[in-house]
Design a protein around this motif. Structure first.
Motif, PDB file in Angstrom:
ATOM      1  N   GLY A 229      43.795  45.894  31.513  1.00 20.35           N
ATOM      2  CA  GLY A 229      44.625  44.781  31.052  1.00 20.35           C
ATOM      3  C   GLY A 229      45.431  44.098  32.142  1.00 20.35           C
ATOM      4  O   GLY A 229      46.286  43.260  31.847  1.00 20.35           O
ATOM      5  N   VAL A 230      45.193  44.421  33.415  1.00 21.70           N
ATOM      6  CA  VAL A 230      45.938  43.757  34.494  1.00 21.70           C
ATOM      7  C   VAL A 230      45.365  42.347  34.676  1.00 21.70           C
ATOM      8  O   VAL A 230      44.148  42.167  34.788  1.00 21.70           O
ATOM      9  CB  VAL A 230      45.851  44.575  35.811  1.00 21.70           C
ATOM     10  N   LYS A 231      46.265  41.369  34.694  1.00 22.75           N
ATOM     11  CA  LYS A 231      45.788  39.978  34.681  1.00 22.75           C
ATOM     12  C   LYS A 231      45.850  39.284  36.036  1.00 22.75           C
ATOM     13  O   LYS A 231      44.978  38.502  36.387  1.00 22.75           O
ATOM     14  CB  LYS A 231      46.643  39.180  33.692  1.00 22.75           C
ATOM     15  N   ASP A 232      46.903  39.580  36.793  1.00 26.54           N
ATOM     16  CA  ASP A 232      47.186  38.755  37.968  1.00 26.54           C
ATOM     17  C   ASP A 232      46.525  39.351  39.221  1.00 26.54           C
ATOM     18  O   ASP A 232      47.126  40.129  39.955  1.00 26.54           O
ATOM     19  CB  ASP A 232      48.716  38.684  38.121  1.00 26.54           C
ATOM     20  N   ILE A 233      45.272  38.985  39.410  1.00 30.68           N
ATOM     21  CA  ILE A 233      44.461  39.583  40.480  1.00 30.68           C
ATOM     22  C   ILE A 233      43.872  38.474  41.343  1.00 30.68           C
ATOM     23  O   ILE A 233      43.444  37.446  40.817  1.00 30.68           O
ATOM     24  CB  ILE A 233      43.269  40.380  39.880  1.00 30.68           C
ATOM     25  N   ARG A 234      43.801  38.702  42.637  1.00 37.44           N
ATOM     26  CA  ARG A 234      43.100  37.742  43.512  1.00 37.44           C
ATOM     27  C   ARG A 234      42.208  38.505  44.495  1.00 37.44           C
ATOM     28  O   ARG A 234      42.656  39.441  45.152  1.00 37.44           O
ATOM     29  CB  ARG A 234      44.107  36.894  44.284  1.00 37.44           C
ATOM     30  N   ILE A 235      40.963  38.072  44.581  1.00 38.19           N
ATOM     31  CA  ILE A 235      40.053  38.604  45.603  1.00 38.19           C
ATOM     32  C   ILE A 235      40.005  37.610  46.763  1.00 38.19           C
ATOM     33  O   ILE A 235      39.923  36.398  46.543  1.00 38.19           O
ATOM     34  CB  ILE A 235      38.645  38.836  45.022  1.00 38.19           C
ATOM     35  N   ILE A 236      40.066  38.130  47.974  1.00 35.30           N
ATOM     36  CA  ILE A 236      39.885  37.278  49.164  1.00 35.30           C
ATOM     37  C   ILE A 236      38.655  37.785  49.908  1.00 35.30           C
ATOM     38  O   ILE A 236      38.509  38.994  50.120  1.00 35.30           O
ATOM     39  CB  ILE A 236      41.100  37.370  50.121  1.00 35.30           C
ATOM     40  N   ASP A 237      37.776  36.876  50.288  1.00 34.53           N
ATOM     41  CA  ASP A 237      36.609  37.292  51.079  1.00 34.53           C
ATOM     42  C   ASP A 237      36.203  36.177  52.026  1.00 34.53           C
ATOM     43  O   ASP A 237      36.265  35.001  51.682  1.00 34.53           O
ATOM     44  CB  ASP A 237      35.429  37.654  50.165  1.00 34.53           C
TER      45      ASP A 237
END
Ligand code: NDP
Length: 608
Positions: free
Chosen positions: A85-93
């Protein structure tokens, strides 16, 4: 017992031969023989697969969790976080899409070298069963994208973006991340999943800067030059690829590791002439790929994937299981050992006796590998040169049904360097044993940086509390709890193989780590824990255990032929500390993590 008669070989002679072959390859400069891809060679690392360059303004904002790396590591953490349920996620690549190693590696013939039903993560969660026992690189890349779509991990992602700085701000109690696009991002938690074999290395061979022909590394395949199927093709269904751009070219490939074994059949099928420059032959067993049986798929019950992964782990990491679900070249290695133990009338199960049998089992398997070379390769001289003389796990075992056969083609020549590597590179070719082989195109299948500074491989050096850089903190060896948490680096997780559970199927441990990271982040967010840092004591205790359990690997590695598994024959003084965690049973590491979570009290962590 007359071992020679019973086994068909003399173990003492073979042992001696292995030592000779290792010694021939030992060199003082060990890992220093390689250079870094930088400066005039930077073009070798440029992403050739970006379809459209993203143009955007710098971003300045705050996120709960930043995942650096959009390969399987970042994707698994992202997916596991979403499931909680974690919402605030960012992937950087840095790449143009998700996929990590499976984005960049698109060389012809790229295939999963582990059964895909145990290698690919999150199969049940995504609802996918790979259609081949050993999936193509493209199928794996598609699965990466499917995970990202299913768990909305493209939302908020910053692709084509390289992290340049990563610093903990004690005042703000946040991580501050800067990138090559001018971004200034804040994150409560950061997880590093930027790959273990990701930075291509440069063989610093004399004259490499003078070569005037075409040159590229296998992990940035130049299909504009070679032609052919840009996805890497499907060798099982379609056979070797024709790269029409090479039909009139003389091609050289340096390296005969796991990548070259898969690419060479396609080069042999395409090039006017192909020279394979070999320093150490790979052990190439039978692959025997097959299509996945739809009836088997229908019979699968929930939980099948983890069960199969655990079964494979047991059978390839020194454990025992009643059934061999995967039943392939990897598990055969253990099956031979079990046969030897069961057929020993003395029943001696002392560690020394087991080690001796493990060595004999290895020799039995390697004899089969060498016999296969004789069966397949028609020219006896070439066959002899293609035989590997070392223990099977000194290098990544390979499995392929077309590689050895390629050396029967009239346009393909094996150029063996007698364990010394190529002498030098000229403007027009490659020199071995004093003879120049003129080529138009040189392909570097020379692998990836291992054992170099973290900053050199990642492009940045994480800086924790008090301005402490990770490279400095680890200058006397890795220090972690469970391979993931470091004192002085709060709210920070490191994914990888250092001080993590031993496996040949890296994905198994990556997903185990992902579950752990997701659980911790979610718990902190739920319980209002702002800062979480592993205690010095907990970190020391784990590091000590890794060190103590690592003794046998050092003996093993020292007897191995050089390669990236053993620091090119010169073990670093911290090798025991930097290695895997070896449990009594292969499943110990994942059980330890599960028990740790079950306590629901974050033992060994300082919370505030
Ligand atoms: P490797 O590091 O395994 O191989 C590099 C090759 O380059 C070796 O054969 C090495 O010889 C040779 N080499 C280096 N320098 C010279 C020189 N100066 N002259 C001649 N030869 C030289 O890289 P790979 O890309 O093949 O594989 C890396 C890893 O990637 C594998 O171990 C595996 O873990 C992974 N992989 C995984 C796949 C999958 O499906 N999961 C598929 C392919 C790769 P030497 O052995 O003597 O050092």
């Amino acid at each position: 017992m007359n071992e020679t008669a019973e086994l068909g070989f003399n173990p003492d002679e073979l042992r001696e031969k292995y030592v000779q072959e290792r010694d021939k390859r030992l060199r003082d400069d060990a890992n220093e023989q390689y250079g870094h891809i930088e400066g005039d060679f930077s073009y070798l690392e440029k992403d050739p697969f970006v379809e459209e360059e993203i143009k955007r303004d710098p971003v300045k904002d705050e996120t709960d969790v930043i995942l650096i790396g959009g390969g399987f590591g970042g994707l698994c953490v992202g997916a596991r976080l979403r499931m909680l349920g974690v919402k605030d996620i960012r992937i950087i690549d840095k790449a143009g899409d998700m996929g990590g190693t499976w984005y960049f590696n698109r060389y012809p013939g790229i295939n999963c070298d582990i059964e895909s039903h145990v290698y690919l993560p999150l199969l049940e969660e995504v609802g996918y069963v790979p259609e081949q026992k050993y999936a193509t690189g493209h199928q794996i890349f598609e699965h990466c994208k499917a995970i990202a779509r299913k768990f909305n991990l493209y939302d908020n992602a910053l692709l084509q973006t390289e992290v340049t700085e990563l610093c903990w701000s004690e005042g703000e109690q946040h991580w501050i991340i800067k990138t090559n696009r001018g971004d200034e991002l804040r994150a409560k938690f950061v997880s590093l999943a930027n790959g273990f074999l990701q930075k291509p290395k440069l063989p610093a061979i004399a004259g490499i800067d003078t070569f005037k022909g075409k040159m590229f590394h296998t992990c940035r395949w130049d299909y504009d030059y070679t032609g052919g199927d840009r996805t890497g093709g499907d060798v099982f269904r379609e056979g070797p690829m024709n790269m029409e751009g090479l039909n009139d070219k003389r091609v050289g490939i340096i390296g005969t590791g796991a990548t070259a074994v898969q690419a060479v059949p396609h080069l042999g099928n395409s090039a006017k002439e192909l020279f394979v420059f070999q320093r150490t032959p790979s052990a190439v067993g039978v692959r025997n790929n097959s299509l996945t049986d739809p009836e088997w798929v229908k019979s699968l019950k929930p939980g099948w994937h983890q069960e199969r992964m655990d079964n494979f782990l047991m059978l390839t990491a020194g454990g025992y299981a009643e059934e061999d679900m995967v039943d392939d070249g990897w598990t055969e290695i253990t099956a031979t050992l079990v046969d030897l133990i069961m057929s020993d009338p003395t029943g001696d199960m002392s560690p020394e006796a087991i080690e001796l049998k493990a060595e004999l089992a290895d020799m039995v398997n390697m004899e089969k590998v060498r016999a296969r070379v004789d069966e397949v390769v028609k020219d006896p001289e070439t066959a002899e040169l293609l035989k590997p003389y070392y223990r099977q796990f000194c290098k990544r075992p390979c499995f392929h049904d077309d590689y050895l056969q390629t050396f029967n083609l009239p346009n393909v020549k094996l150029v063996d360097t007698k364990g010394q590597g190529v002498d030098r590179i000229t403007e027009t070719g490659v020199v071995v044993n004093g003879k120049e082989y003129e080529i138009d195109c040189l392909i570097l299948s020379t692998g990836f940086e291992v054992g170099t500074d973290y900053a050199s491989r990642a492009g940045f050096d994480p800086v924790g509390k008090g301005g402490l850089a990770l490279t400095d903190y680890w200058s006397d060896g890795a220090k972690t709890l469970h391979g993931m948490h470091m004192h002085n680096f709060p709210n920070f997780f490191m994914m990888g193989i250092t001080q993590s559970g031993f496996t040949v199927n890296f994905m198994h441990m990556i997903d185990a780590e992902a579950k752990q990271i997701a659980y911790i982040v979610n718990k902190c967010l739920q319980d209002g824990i702002n800062v979480l840092e592993v205690s010095k004591e907990a970190e020391q205790a784990w590091t000590k255990e890794v060190y103590e359990r690592g003794e046998r690997t050092v003996d093993f590695a020292m007897n191995c032929t050089p390669g990236y598994y053993n620091g090119e024959g010169k073990l670093s003084p911290t090798v025991r500390q930097d290695g895997f965690y070896f449990g009594d049973q292969p499943t110990d590491y994942t059980n330890i993590l599960e028990e740790w979570r079950a306590s629901d009290d974050l033992p060994g962590m300082i919370k505030s």
